[in-house]
Each structure stands twice: as C-alpha cells, then as structure tokens.
Design an enzyme around this catalytic site. Structure first.
Site, PDB file in Angstrom:
ATOM      1  N   ARG A   1       0.821  -1.206   0.000  1.00  8.20           N
ATOM      2  CA  ARG A   1       0.000   0.000   0.000  1.00  8.20           C
ATOM      3  C   ARG A   1       0.857   1.259   0.000  1.00  8.20           C
ATOM      4  O   ARG A   1       0.524   2.249  -0.680  1.00  8.20           O
ATOM      5  CB  ARG A   1      -0.929   0.008   1.220  1.00  8.20           C
ATOM      6  CG  ARG A   1      -1.786   1.265   1.301  1.00  8.20           C
ATOM      7  CD  ARG A   1      -2.811   1.204   2.409  1.00  8.20           C
ATOM      8  NE  ARG A   1      -3.552   2.450   2.499  1.00  8.20           N
ATOM      9  CZ  ARG A   1      -4.605   2.656   3.293  1.00  8.20           C
ATOM     10  NH1 ARG A   1      -5.047   1.677   4.060  1.00  8.20           N
ATOM     11  NH2 ARG A   1      -5.224   3.812   3.334  1.00  8.20           N
TER      12      ARG A   1
ATOM     13  N   ASN B   1     -10.539  -5.373  -0.808  1.00 14.51           N
ATOM     14  CA  ASN B   1     -10.595  -4.204  -1.678  1.00 14.51           C
ATOM     15  C   ASN B   1      -9.713  -4.386  -2.905  1.00 14.51           C
ATOM     16  O   ASN B   1      -8.744  -5.144  -2.861  1.00 14.51           O
ATOM     17  CB  ASN B   1     -10.141  -2.956  -0.909  1.00 14.51           C
ATOM     18  CG  ASN B   1     -11.258  -2.327  -0.116  1.00 14.51           C
ATOM     19  OD1 ASN B   1     -12.400  -2.319  -0.549  1.00 14.51           O
ATOM     20  ND2 ASN B   1     -10.941  -1.804   1.061  1.00 14.51           N
TER      21      ASN B   1
ATOM     22  N   CYS C   1     -19.458  -3.499   1.995  1.00 17.65           N
ATOM     23  CA  CYS C   1     -18.755  -2.296   2.447  1.00 17.65           C
ATOM     24  C   CYS C   1     -19.688  -1.600   3.429  1.00 17.65           C
ATOM     25  O   CYS C   1     -20.911  -1.644   3.267  1.00 17.65           O
ATOM     26  CB  CYS C   1     -18.442  -1.387   1.261  1.00 17.65           C
ATOM     27  SG  CYS C   1     -17.541   0.133   1.704  1.00 17.65           S
ATOM     28  N   ASP C   2     -19.112  -0.963   4.433  1.00 18.99           N
ATOM     29  CA  ASP C   2     -19.962  -0.297   5.423  1.00 18.99           C
ATOM     30  C   ASP C   2     -20.194   1.178   5.118  1.00 18.99           C
ATOM     31  O   ASP C   2     -20.996   1.838   5.777  1.00 18.99           O
ATOM     32  CB  ASP C   2     -19.372  -0.438   6.832  1.00 18.99           C
ATOM     33  CG  ASP C   2     -17.982   0.158   6.951  1.00 18.99           C
ATOM     34  OD1 ASP C   2     -17.323   0.354   5.909  1.00 18.99           O
ATOM     35  OD2 ASP C   2     -17.531   0.423   8.080  1.00 18.99           O
TER      36      ASP C   2
ATOM     37  N   HIS D   1     -17.377   2.497  -3.287  1.00 18.84           N
ATOM     38  CA  HIS D   1     -16.671   3.763  -3.059  1.00 18.84           C
ATOM     39  C   HIS D   1     -16.967   4.804  -4.136  1.00 18.84           C
ATOM     40  O   HIS D   1     -16.198   5.746  -4.321  1.00 18.84           O
ATOM     41  CB  HIS D   1     -15.155   3.537  -2.947  1.00 18.84           C
ATOM     42  CG  HIS D   1     -14.755   2.815  -1.701  1.00 18.84           C
ATOM     43  ND1 HIS D   1     -13.450   2.487  -1.407  1.00 18.84           N
ATOM     44  CD2 HIS D   1     -15.502   2.344  -0.654  1.00 18.84           C
ATOM     45  CE1 HIS D   1     -13.401   1.851  -0.246  1.00 18.84           C
ATOM     46  NE2 HIS D   1     -14.639   1.765   0.224  1.00 18.84           N
TER      47      HIS D   1
ATOM     48  N   TYR E   1     -16.066   8.771  -0.234  1.00 23.23           N
ATOM     49  CA  TYR E   1     -14.927   8.601  -1.129  1.00 23.23           C
ATOM     50  C   TYR E   1     -15.018   9.497  -2.365  1.00 23.23           C
ATOM     51  O   TYR E   1     -14.009   9.710  -3.048  1.00 23.23           O
ATOM     52  CB  TYR E   1     -14.781   7.134  -1.542  1.00 23.23           C
ATOM     53  CG  TYR E   1     -14.148   6.288  -0.465  1.00 23.23           C
ATOM     54  CD1 TYR E   1     -12.780   6.062  -0.442  1.00 23.23           C
ATOM     55  CD2 TYR E   1     -14.927   5.727   0.548  1.00 23.23           C
ATOM     56  CE1 TYR E   1     -12.196   5.297   0.554  1.00 23.23           C
ATOM     57  CE2 TYR E   1     -14.357   4.967   1.550  1.00 23.23           C
ATOM     58  CZ  TYR E   1     -12.982   4.761   1.558  1.00 23.23           C
ATOM     59  OH  TYR E   1     -12.414   4.004   2.560  1.00 23.23           O
TER      60      TYR E   1
END
Length: 447
Positions: A90, A144, A165-166, A195, A244
């Site tokens: 990441r 993800n 997804c929350d 997102h 997002y």
C-alpha cells in the site's frame, strides 16, 4: 455453522469476532477458522480473539492455519479479507502515484488500480479453490477494491459471492439520524459502484425525506458528509455522495493535502500495525488491550486529509461506535443461514437494476437478502453526471480485471489512462512502469 476468514491475521478481524460473540441467535457461528500466510500475524490476532472470548462460556471456537485447503473444507461461510503485498504494498501504491502528481489512495485512482492488479489473480485462485472444496459455501468479500474483486470472482462462484462495504449504510444511518429518524426503518435509495455512489432518497413512512434534509442547513451540516462536502454543494447535487467521492469533487485540494503531510496513510498504518504485532509478540497476555488502543488511533485518523480540506473537524464519536462492516457481514450471514429477510446495501450483479450498466456489472445497491442470497431492488436511475462517472470507472474496473487475468500491458495502461483522476496516457505508462519496478507481483507488466 463454520466461518472461515481468509486474511485471518488482519488487524480488523477482531471486529468480526466481537460481532459473532454478540450474536445469541439459534444456529449462530460456532467455529471460526483463521487462515493467513503470515503465522506471526495469525498468532497475534488469535491471542486477541481468545481474550475477547474469555468472558463467554459458549464463544465460537477458533483455530488457526496457514493451509488454504484445510481452511476451506467444511466452511459454511467464507470471509475474504486478504491484502496481497501487505501494507508495504500500500505504501508503494501511494508513493509511486504521489511522485507523479497523482492521487494514490488505496481504492480510488492509481493506487486502487495497482492494488487490484496484484490482488485479482490471488482472489481468482481462491475462488477456484472454494468452487472445488466448498461449493456450497457463501463467500462474503471484504477484499478491496471490493466491487472489482467481487466481479472477478463471480465467474467461478456465481451469486454465492457477495461484496460488502460499510460506507453506504453508514452514510444512510447518519443522514437518517440527522432528521431524527429511526435508521432501522428507513429505505436508502442508494446506487453506484463500491466507493463511488450517492444517496438519492430517504424513504420513511412512504415519504422521501431527503429534500427536507437538503433544505435544513443545520441538520445537513451536523454529520460527516455535510461537513465534508459542504451544504451548498450537496444542494447543488440533490443527493449525498459517498465520502470517497471527496477524492473526485475536491481532487486538487485532496492531492495537495496528501502531498503536504510527512507520511501517507499507508505509511502511518504500516508503522502503527507493525508496532502492534511486534508488541503483541512480546506481550501476548495484553493482546486485546494493545489492539483496542491501536484501533482507536486508527479510526480517529480515517480520511484525515479530506476532513482537513473541508475543515470537517474530528470524526463523530457515533460513527466510530456504531459498528461497521462486521455488522453488515453478520446481518448478511443471518439472513442467508436462517432465511431471515433483510435489506442491505451490497455489491452484486446489476441484473437490470441500473439501465446504464449491463446485467453482469457488479454494482452497489440495496438488496433483499434471504436463504436464496441477495437480489437487487428497484432504485431511482442515475443522473447524467452520475452515469458518466460510474460508466467511466466501470470501464476502468473491467480493463483492470482483463489486465490482471491475462497479463496484458495494454489493458493495464488503458485502466490507468481512462481513470478520471489520471489525466494523461503518458502518466499511465509512467505509473505502470513505476509500480512494475517496485512491486514484485507487477514485474510481468514491465516493458
């Protein structure tokens, strides 16, 4: 009932286990198998779970394994929560993009494409093993980029894989509470991709209450998205975007904010979680306390750059305590296992729900869930603006899937070049070369 968690050494796994401990219903999960390729991380999270279970006489039994096939056999549900390349990957996703003047967030833009390119081959391999060893299992995908990974797994698992997804449910809950509504009784007219979606209606008692919320400056400015996007912009949109979308609507400002900080989000999490796992190895008896302290710091710094751009202040304490994706997952499992009808916003095949996308496109929409799985329900159609952005990003997703599954450099370059947050074909080539040089999984994409 047996639950297998892939990525069982992941930091957020205790959230799932805590939700299971709170489930007192008949037919609940009684066995949890943690699978991970990193035995040290697996042991640390196993220690946290054992301490969580200490106060419960009937806590689900926990076993740990680094053998994928062993983990899958006999599973009723499989949670996929893997992170290929770890947090080290990441940090590369972020840094390569930022060095080229492009946003590198882990699921949005260049960072999300790089993350998917190394994750999708592994996810497809896992899907194939599940189809072989646990064909009756339901797969709940946390990995993800969730929508893209779910779409790549569907050819092997069909509708038995569902992405979650929350963010959408959290947005809906915050909007409902801002009007003093009972969030559990409201229907959220929400649609988009993972997102990348908008809340377009708040149906309560047969009435859409969203216009009322948009007209009320005090209520609208009282929750996260109102502060993040600003009252004027939300009224102009006539909807409330997923948080997002701040990366799209305020791209320049967010990029500048990320470039201005000393360390990226990925670097922060890498240092924080490395310290947690190392300290837990030294002090296993304090595993739960160490995890709780680390989690509180992690949650309070979520999307900190975007909140700084908007001067949105600290995260609302209610957001951090209301439960996240683990509660969505538990509700989904119970609905399927016990035929308890539920309404959840999930990542599933479109099946004609949104006319701008084909039937097989994975979308994030409200669904009715029961023993037969999840079925999308009718929602309002996209505006031209929403359709344009969603269709553009869906094309990026599909080109990324093509690149990851075929090794095509041309498809990978298209994915980068087509993304709305990347403004140059030259930059697309440079991004792919930068990632291929620094990420071993992407070395085959070198020129």
């Amino acid at each position: 009932m047996r639950l297998t968690i892939l990525g069982g050494g992941g930091f957020r796994v205790p959230l799932v286990y805590q939700a299971l401990l709170g489930d007192r219903g008949e037919g609940r999960i009684t066995s949890v198998v943690l699978y991970d390729t990193d035995r040290g991380r697996l042991g640390a999270i196993g220690a946290v779970l054992r301490q969580q279970a200490a106060k419960y006489s009937d806590a689900p039994a926990v076993t740990e394994t680094t053998d994928l096939d062993e983990a899958l056999r006999g599973a009723d549900f499989v949670f996929s929560a893997i992170r290929v390349g770890g947090l080290e990957g990441r940090t590369v996703d972020e840094r390569v993009a930022l060095d080229l003047g492009v946003l590198g967030q882990e699921t949005v833009g260049a960072g999300g494409i790089a993350y998917a390119l190394r994750t999708l081959p592994v996810a497809v391999g896992i899907a194939q093993r599940i189809a072989e060893l646990a064909p009756e299992a339901w797969v709940i995908n946390f990995t993800n980029p969730a929508g893209m990974v779910t779409e790549a797994m569907i050819p092997y698992l069909g509708d038995r894989v569902i992405g979650i997804c929350d963010s959408p449910s959290g947005l809906g809950r915050r909007a409902a509470l801002a009007l003093g509504l009972d969030a559990s009784t409201v229907f959220y007219d929400y649609a988009g991709l993972n997102h990348l979606g908008w809340l377009r209606g708040l149906q309560s008692g047969g009435v859409d209450r969203l216009p009322e919320l948009l007209a009320d400056s005090t209520a609208l400015g009282a929750f996260e998205e109102g502060r993040l996007f600003g009252v004027e912009w939300l009224r102009s949109l006539g909807s409330i975007p997923n948080e997002y979308l701040h990366y799209y609507y305020f791209a320049r400002e967010t990029l500048a904010a990320v470039q201005a900080v000393e360390q990226t989000r990925g670097t922060f999490l890498l240092e924080q979680q490395s310290a947690f796992y190392a300290e837990t190895a030294r002090r296993p008896d304090d595993a739960l306390e160490l995890w709780q302290k680390t989690r509180a710091e992690r949650e309070s710094t979520y999307m900190v750059e975007s909140r700084a751009v908007a001067d949105a202040g600290e995260r609302d304490e209610r957001d951090m305590s209301a439960g996240g994706y683990e509660q969505v997952a538990l509700s989904l499992m119970r609905a399927i296992a016990h035929n308890e009808r539920a309404s959840l916003i999930l990542n599933v095949r479109n099946r004609g729900t949104l006319r701008h996308l084909d039937d097989d496109a994975v979308v994030e929409v409200p669904c009715t869930v029961d023993a037969n799985g999840a079925r999308p329900v009718t929602v309002s159609q996209f505006t031209d603006h929403q359709a344009g952005l969603v269709c553009a990003v869906k094309a990026v997703e599909r080109s990324t899937i093509e690149a990851a599954t075929t090794g095509s450099r041309a498809a990978a370059v298209r994915a980068f070049a087509w993304h709305p947050l990347i403004d140059s074909v030259t930059a697309a080539h440079q991004l792919l070369d930068g990632y291929a040089d620094r990420l071993p999984e992407l070395a085959p994409f070198r020129r």
